[in-house]
Design a protein around this motif. Structure first.
Motif, short mmCIF file in Angstrom:
data_model
loop_
_atom_site.label_atom_id
_atom_site.label_comp_id
_atom_site.label_asym_id
_atom_site.label_seq_id
_atom_site.Cartn_x
_atom_site.Cartn_y
_atom_site.Cartn_z
N SER A 158 37.24 50.16 29.86
CA SER A 158 36.06 50.59 29.09
C SER A 158 35.86 49.78 27.81
N LYS A 159 36.72 48.79 27.59
CA LYS A 159 36.59 47.96 26.39
C LYS A 159 35.30 47.14 26.48
N PRO A 160 34.46 47.21 25.44
CA PRO A 160 33.21 46.45 25.47
C PRO A 160 33.46 44.95 25.61
N GLN A 161 32.68 44.31 26.47
CA GLN A 161 32.79 42.87 26.66
C GLN A 161 31.74 42.19 25.79
N PRO A 162 32.17 41.25 24.97
CA PRO A 162 31.20 40.59 24.09
C PRO A 162 30.15 39.84 24.88
N LYS A 163 28.95 39.81 24.32
CA LYS A 163 27.85 39.06 24.92
C LYS A 163 27.52 37.89 24.01
N ILE A 164 27.17 36.80 24.63
CA ILE A 164 26.70 35.65 23.86
C ILE A 164 25.18 35.71 23.90
#
Length: 170
Positions: A158-164
């Motif tokens: 559930s850890k947010p994945q960074p977006k570019i």
């Protein structure tokens, strides 16, 4: 009988975190959620209707995505597909192995229902809220809330994945 030098406290190693926490059976929980949702929605949804699954929204960080945000609706969609409902899982597929689940969609066909929801990470648990919405009527035809333990596995998924994000400067 205890071996010499071993106290009952020393044998209770789980209490001291030596062994990892028990893994969460996501599939079992999500299949049960699917069964519960369809019990509520079956008077509204026919076998010919198309349901589309969308990623769940993180209540703490709505713009971010995570593995679990797709995994939960994917597993629920797989179960609904097994029960004979037409599911479009293209937006939540976590692996390449879901081709067998693709429904026959005619060109330009729009979904009749959407499976969506939210999740909220707390200190020791994660709240999951699901709903099936009738798109044309704009109403919720099924909802289900449940809690998952926030163990190491759930926290990682559930850890947010960074977006570019590309910003054009003017």
């Amino acid at each position: 009988m205890l071996a010499s030098g071993c106290s009952p406290e020393a044998l209770n190693t789980a209490a001291y975190g030596i062994f990892p926490q028990e893994q969460t059976n996501f599939k079992e929980q999500n299949y049960a959620a699917a069964d519960y949702l369809i019990q509520q929605a079956r008077t509204f949804i026919g076998r010919g209707d198309l349901l589309i699954a969308q990623p769940l929204s993180d209540a703490n960080q709505p713009g971010m995505s995570s593995t679990i945000s797709k995994m939960i609706p994917e597993q629920i969609g797989i179960r609904l597909s097994q029960l004979g409902y037409r599911m479009d899982l293209s937006g939540v597929a976590t692996g390449p192995d879901t081709n067998y689940l693709k429904p026959s969609i005619t060109h330009g066909e729009k979904p009749d229902f959407v499976l969506s929801g939210t999740y909220l990470r707390r200190r020791i648990e994660m709240d999951v809220s699901l709903r099936i919405i009738d798109i044309k009527a704009g109403r919720v035809v099924a909802s289900y809330d449940y809690i998952m333990p926030l163990n190491r596995e759930t926290a990682e998924l559930s850890k947010p994945q960074p977006k570019i994000v590309r910003m054009d400067s003017e």
